[in-house]
Motif scaffolding. Structure first.
Motif, PDB file in Angstrom:
ATOM      1  N   CYS A  77     -12.427 -34.850 -72.646  1.00 36.90           N
ATOM      2  CA  CYS A  77     -12.801 -34.774 -71.309  1.00 36.90           C
ATOM      3  C   CYS A  77     -12.164 -33.460 -70.674  1.00 36.90           C
ATOM      4  N   VAL A  78     -13.198 -33.085 -69.570  1.00 39.86           N
ATOM      5  CA  VAL A  78     -12.983 -31.785 -68.891  1.00 39.86           C
ATOM      6  C   VAL A  78     -11.679 -31.908 -67.957  1.00 39.86           C
ATOM      7  N   PHE A  79     -10.875 -33.065 -67.918  1.00 38.60           N
ATOM      8  CA  PHE A  79      -9.962 -33.198 -66.833  1.00 38.60           C
ATOM      9  C   PHE A  79      -8.716 -32.728 -67.443  1.00 38.60           C
ATOM     10  N   ALA A 116     -22.231 -44.814 -76.279  1.00 38.07           N
ATOM     11  CA  ALA A 116     -22.388 -44.067 -77.479  1.00 38.07           C
ATOM     12  C   ALA A 116     -21.388 -42.933 -77.527  1.00 38.07           C
ATOM     13  N   LEU A 117     -21.059 -42.181 -76.561  1.00 39.83           N
ATOM     14  CA  LEU A 117     -19.807 -41.110 -76.627  1.00 39.83           C
ATOM     15  C   LEU A 117     -18.620 -41.809 -76.967  1.00 39.83           C
ATOM     16  N   ILE A 118     -18.339 -42.998 -76.720  1.00 37.34           N
ATOM     17  CA  ILE A 118     -17.043 -43.694 -77.035  1.00 37.34           C
ATOM     18  C   ILE A 118     -17.174 -44.092 -78.369  1.00 37.34           C
ATOM     19  N   GLY A 141      -6.150 -38.609 -74.268  1.00 38.26           N
ATOM     20  CA  GLY A 141      -7.120 -39.458 -73.577  1.00 38.26           C
ATOM     21  C   GLY A 141      -7.090 -39.357 -72.110  1.00 38.26           C
ATOM     22  N   GLU A 142      -7.972 -40.023 -71.413  1.00 35.75           N
ATOM     23  CA  GLU A 142      -7.836 -40.182 -69.886  1.00 35.75           C
ATOM     24  C   GLU A 142      -8.325 -41.554 -69.426  1.00 35.75           C
ATOM     25  N   THR A 143      -8.181 -41.775 -68.051  1.00 33.28           N
ATOM     26  CA  THR A 143      -8.610 -43.242 -67.695  1.00 33.28           C
ATOM     27  C   THR A 143      -9.916 -43.072 -66.849  1.00 33.28           C
ATOM     28  N   THR A 144     -10.852 -42.244 -67.250  1.00 33.08           N
ATOM     29  CA  THR A 144     -12.149 -41.868 -66.490  1.00 33.08           C
ATOM     30  C   THR A 144     -13.147 -43.117 -66.484  1.00 33.08           C
ATOM     31  N   CYS A 145     -12.977 -43.731 -67.458  1.00 35.35           N
ATOM     32  CA  CYS A 145     -13.950 -44.952 -67.435  1.00 35.35           C
ATOM     33  C   CYS A 145     -13.372 -46.038 -68.141  1.00 35.35           C
ATOM     34  N   GLY A 283     -26.024 -35.818 -65.242  1.00 36.39           N
ATOM     35  CA  GLY A 283     -25.603 -37.007 -65.466  1.00 36.39           C
ATOM     36  C   GLY A 283     -24.510 -36.757 -66.694  1.00 36.39           C
ATOM     37  N   SER A 284     -24.770 -37.714 -67.652  1.00 38.11           N
ATOM     38  CA  SER A 284     -23.538 -37.806 -68.611  1.00 38.11           C
ATOM     39  C   SER A 284     -23.380 -36.615 -69.516  1.00 38.11           C
ATOM     40  N   PRO A 285     -22.367 -36.448 -70.090  1.00 40.96           N
ATOM     41  CA  PRO A 285     -22.095 -35.167 -71.027  1.00 40.96           C
ATOM     42  C   PRO A 285     -22.879 -35.388 -72.248  1.00 40.96           C
ATOM     43  N   SER A 309     -23.462 -31.303 -65.345  1.00 48.86           N
ATOM     44  CA  SER A 309     -22.851 -32.153 -66.578  1.00 48.86           C
ATOM     45  C   SER A 309     -21.349 -31.738 -66.831  1.00 48.86           C
ATOM     46  N   CYS A 310     -20.755 -32.468 -67.689  1.00 47.49           N
ATOM     47  CA  CYS A 310     -19.202 -31.787 -68.062  1.00 47.49           C
ATOM     48  C   CYS A 310     -19.661 -30.823 -69.402  1.00 47.49           C
ATOM     49  N   THR A 311     -20.868 -30.970 -69.996  1.00 50.17           N
ATOM     50  CA  THR A 311     -21.407 -29.973 -71.164  1.00 50.17           C
ATOM     51  C   THR A 311     -22.349 -29.274 -70.166  1.00 50.17           C
ATOM     52  N   GLN A 340     -11.282 -30.974 -58.453  1.00 52.44           N
ATOM     53  CA  GLN A 340     -12.669 -30.478 -57.762  1.00 52.44           C
ATOM     54  C   GLN A 340     -13.754 -31.033 -59.051  1.00 52.44           C
ATOM     55  N   ILE A 341     -13.532 -31.568 -60.117  1.00 51.25           N
ATOM     56  CA  ILE A 341     -14.476 -31.888 -60.954  1.00 51.25           C
ATOM     57  C   ILE A 341     -15.165 -33.348 -60.533  1.00 51.25           C
ATOM     58  N   HIS A 342     -16.425 -33.236 -60.114  1.00 53.77           N
ATOM     59  CA  HIS A 342     -17.182 -34.388 -59.320  1.00 53.77           C
ATOM     60  C   HIS A 342     -17.681 -35.332 -60.512  1.00 53.77           C
ATOM     61  N   ASN A 372     -28.621 -40.699 -68.560  1.00 58.33           N
ATOM     62  CA  ASN A 372     -27.284 -41.987 -68.696  1.00 58.33           C
ATOM     63  C   ASN A 372     -27.249 -42.164 -69.768  1.00 58.33           C
ATOM     64  N   LEU A 373     -26.049 -42.016 -70.554  1.00 54.63           N
ATOM     65  CA  LEU A 373     -25.963 -42.984 -71.756  1.00 54.63           C
ATOM     66  C   LEU A 373     -25.579 -44.303 -71.370  1.00 54.63           C
ATOM     67  N   GLN A 374     -26.682 -45.266 -72.336  1.00 56.44           N
ATOM     68  CA  GLN A 374     -26.685 -46.661 -72.227  1.00 56.44           C
ATOM     69  C   GLN A 374     -25.161 -47.108 -72.302  1.00 56.44           C
ATOM     70  N   PHE A 375     -24.963 -48.040 -71.091  1.00 61.06           N
ATOM     71  CA  PHE A 375     -23.502 -48.649 -70.949  1.00 61.06           C
ATOM     72  C   PHE A 375     -22.649 -47.880 -70.334  1.00 61.06           C
ATOM     73  N   CYS A 376     -23.134 -46.589 -69.568  1.00 58.58           N
ATOM     74  CA  CYS A 376     -22.216 -45.847 -68.743  1.00 58.58           C
ATOM     75  C   CYS A 376     -22.458 -46.169 -67.276  1.00 58.58           C
ATOM     76  N   HIS A 377     -21.646 -47.118 -66.816  1.00 59.01           N
ATOM     77  CA  HIS A 377     -21.841 -47.908 -65.721  1.00 59.01           C
ATOM     78  C   HIS A 377     -21.626 -47.025 -64.491  1.00 59.01           C
ATOM     79  N   THR A 378     -20.666 -46.007 -64.446  1.00 57.74           N
ATOM     80  CA  THR A 378     -20.484 -45.161 -63.359  1.00 57.74           C
ATOM     81  C   THR A 378     -21.797 -44.312 -62.941  1.00 57.74           C
ATOM     82  N   TYR A 379     -22.154 -43.346 -64.170  1.00 55.71           N
ATOM     83  CA  TYR A 379     -23.295 -42.691 -63.969  1.00 55.71           C
ATOM     84  C   TYR A 379     -24.520 -43.484 -63.539  1.00 55.71           C
ATOM     85  N   ALA A 380     -24.707 -44.742 -64.372  1.00 55.02           N
ATOM     86  CA  ALA A 380     -25.879 -45.544 -63.976  1.00 55.02           C
ATOM     87  C   ALA A 380     -25.950 -45.954 -62.456  1.00 55.02           C
TER      88      ALA A 380
HETATM   89  S1  BJ8 Z   1     -15.011 -35.736 -66.212  1.00 54.76           S
HETATM   90  S2  BJ8 Z   1     -18.162 -37.297 -67.261  1.00 54.76           S
HETATM   91  S3  BJ8 Z   1     -16.172 -35.730 -69.722  1.00 54.76           S
HETATM   92  S4  BJ8 Z   1     -14.858 -38.726 -68.127  1.00 54.76           S
HETATM   93  S5  BJ8 Z   1     -17.305 -42.026 -71.856  1.00 54.76           S
HETATM   94  S6  BJ8 Z   1     -17.908 -41.843 -68.332  1.00 54.76           S
HETATM   95  S7  BJ8 Z   1     -20.537 -41.446 -70.638  1.00 54.76           S
HETATM   96  S8  BJ8 Z   1     -19.120 -44.485 -70.221  1.00 54.76           S
HETATM   97  S9  BJ8 Z   1     -17.647 -39.028 -70.579  1.00 54.76           S
HETATM   98 FE1  BJ8 Z   1     -16.906 -37.744 -69.093  1.00 54.76          FE
HETATM   99 FE2  BJ8 Z   1     -14.541 -36.528 -68.303  1.00 54.76          FE
HETATM  100 FE3  BJ8 Z   1     -15.976 -37.782 -66.476  1.00 54.76          FE
HETATM  101 FE4  BJ8 Z   1     -16.811 -35.508 -67.562  1.00 54.76          FE
HETATM  102 FE5  BJ8 Z   1     -19.876 -42.705 -69.331  1.00 54.76          FE
HETATM  103 FE6  BJ8 Z   1     -19.360 -42.942 -71.688  1.00 54.76          FE
HETATM  104 FE7  BJ8 Z   1     -17.435 -43.252 -70.132  1.00 54.76          FE
HETATM  105 FE8  BJ8 Z   1     -18.429 -40.687 -70.454  1.00 54.76          FE
END
Ligand code: BJ8
Length: 425
Positions: A77-79, A116-118, A141-145, A283-285, A309-311, A340-342, A372-380
């Motif tokens: 993650c870019v965080f 799919a990313l996970i 890792g991080e707690t982003t989702c 959307g999703s990276p 995107s984060c990519t 500042q990452i949105h 939107n990656l399927q099952f990514c609820h935040t972006y959806a």
């Molecule tokens: S800063 S976008 S790289 S978390 S893994 S959130 S696609 S359900 S990648 Fe991300 Fe860091 Fe945010 Fe960017 Fe959705 Fe899949 Fe979770 Fe994902």
């Protein structure tokens, strides 16, 4: 690939049979998506080489670093603040998680209805098919989702993992929490490496990572002109490679590519006709080797001019202030930049909506595709607000929800064709 690499992969505990299958699948995909493009910049040859040698020289470099007593820190993650890793003379490496190949392996353990990313990232470790994971001493890792957060708990049964708590709001208390997480991360890295993170080290690392951000900004700026001088696929690849290549080398290669591409602009040369529909993807990276949507759009006659995107822009838009100062002051500047990452993990996240509208204007986009990656609820769910914000500006939007498989290729093609038809009027 040389036989030397096979020994290295075996030493890293790679499952050679699966790994052969993975590397065997990549060249035809790359040929079809990349090498078949016409009029590519010569500077892309470096990136072609990197992909062709994807588990070779770079892994060898990391392994050499480890054999010399250095540490390798893997991220998703870019965080995760690379500056702190580099300041301790460790090497950060952004792990790829963009292939269907590792998804079925992950599904032996993780629920199928997971993004799919996970699954791809988890499958790489479980199947022992990624030498970057195997070389790393720590995964951050991080707690982003929620999906990622819980996956990291299971991943920790297989590999050392540290989890950073990314807050979900941008309030003062959240910012304070994040500053604390960044300060604690310094301690984790110091313990891992045995090296102190000093003010000089942080200043040096900040300057270096900022240089890469500036180089990528420069490349993206070239895509604002018409006709566009580099394909979206090529630009995406450059960003993807920047996550795991040596930072200084990446800066040099991206700037060399920019010199060439800016020369094309001066000569009025483009890779697509000037009237090709210009698309902003948001959307999703898209982790390497996920080129699915770009390939679909650019073989349908459109050109991707930017990725929100984060990519894409979220990876490099903001710089860390290079004011020097004490270790604490620099850590604070680093923490504030990352806030500042949105990412859609934040609520509210109106700054992202503003970014999308601004980028659509700056890149002269004729339309936006929300990916939107399927099952990514935040972006959806955030896509609802993205749609409204773009409608207010009169910018057409196509919402795509997909995964890494090719099962929906026909349906996506039909929807993309209809969208482009509508844009062409
Ligand atoms: S800063 S976008 S790289 S978390 S893994 S959130 S696609 S359900 S990648 Fe991300 Fe860091 Fe945010 Fe960017 Fe959705 Fe899949 Fe979770 Fe994902």
């Amino acid at each position: 690939m040389t036989t030397d690499y096979r020994q290295m992969w075996a030493d890293l505990g790679i499952d050679l049979e699966r790994h052969d299958a993975l590397l065997g699948a990549l060249p035809p995909i790359y040929q079809k998506a990349y090498l078949s493009q016409r009029n590519r910049p010569i500077g892309m040859q470096f990136f072609d080489f990197v992909v062709g040698d994807i588990h070779g020289i770079r892994v060898q470099e990391l392994r050499q670093h480890a054999m010399n007593g250095g540490k390798v820190v893997a991220t998703y993650c870019v965080f995760v603040p690379e500056e702190i890793v580099l300041a301790a003379d460790a090497i950060p490496v952004g792990l790829c998680a963009g292939t269907q190949f590792s998804v079925p392996i992950a599904e032996e353990i993780l629920p199928r209805n997971t993004c799919a990313l996970i699954k791809s990232s988890f499958g790489f470790k479980l199947g022992r098919i990624c030498p970057y994971v195997q070389t790393s001493h720590l995964i951050v890792g991080e707690t982003t989702c929620d999906g990622k957060k819980k996956m990291f708990e299971i991943l920790a049964e297989y590999h050392p993992v540290h989890i950073m708590e990314v807050p979900n709001k941008k309030s003062q208390s959240s910012r304070d929490l994040w500053r604390g997480e960044v300060a604690a991360f310094k301690g984790v890295i110091e313990k891992l490496t045995g090296n102190e993170v000093t003010g000089e080290g942080l200043a040096r690392a900040t300057k270096l990572v900022n240089e890469r951000r500036r180089a990528l900004q420069r490349l993206y700026n070239t895509r604002q002109v018409r006709p566009v001088p580099i394909s979206g696929k090529d630009a995406l690849l450059v960003t993807q490679v920047s996550f795991y290549d040596d930072v200084a080398r990446c800066v040099q290669q991206v700037n060399a590519l920019c010199d060439e591409v800016e020369g094309r602009i001066a000569a009025g040369e483009g890779v697509f006709p000037a009237d090709a529909p210009r698309i902003l993807i948001s959307g999703s990276p898209m982790a390497i080797p996920n080129w699915k949507l770009h390939h679909l759009l650019e073989t349908a006659g459109a050109v991707v001019v930017c990725e929100e995107s984060c990519t894409g822009t979220r990876a490099f838009s903001d710089l860390v202030a290079e004011n020097g100062g004490t270790v604490q002051e620099q850590l604070r500047a680093i923490a504030d930049r990352y806030m500042q990452i949105h990412c859609a993990c934040f609520t509210p996240n109106d700054e992202r909506l503003d970014d999308i509208v601004r980028l659509a204007r700056e890149y002269q986009a004729d339309g936006v595709v929300h990916y939107n990656l399927q099952f990514c609820h935040t972006y959806a769910n955030e896509a609802v607000k993205v749609e409204r914000a773009l409608a207010e500006e009169g910018i057409p939007l196509l919402r795509i929800e997909t995964d890494y498989s090719d099962e929906d290729a026909g349906q996506l093609r039909a929807r993309v064709d209809a969208f482009l038809e509508m844009i062409r009027g």
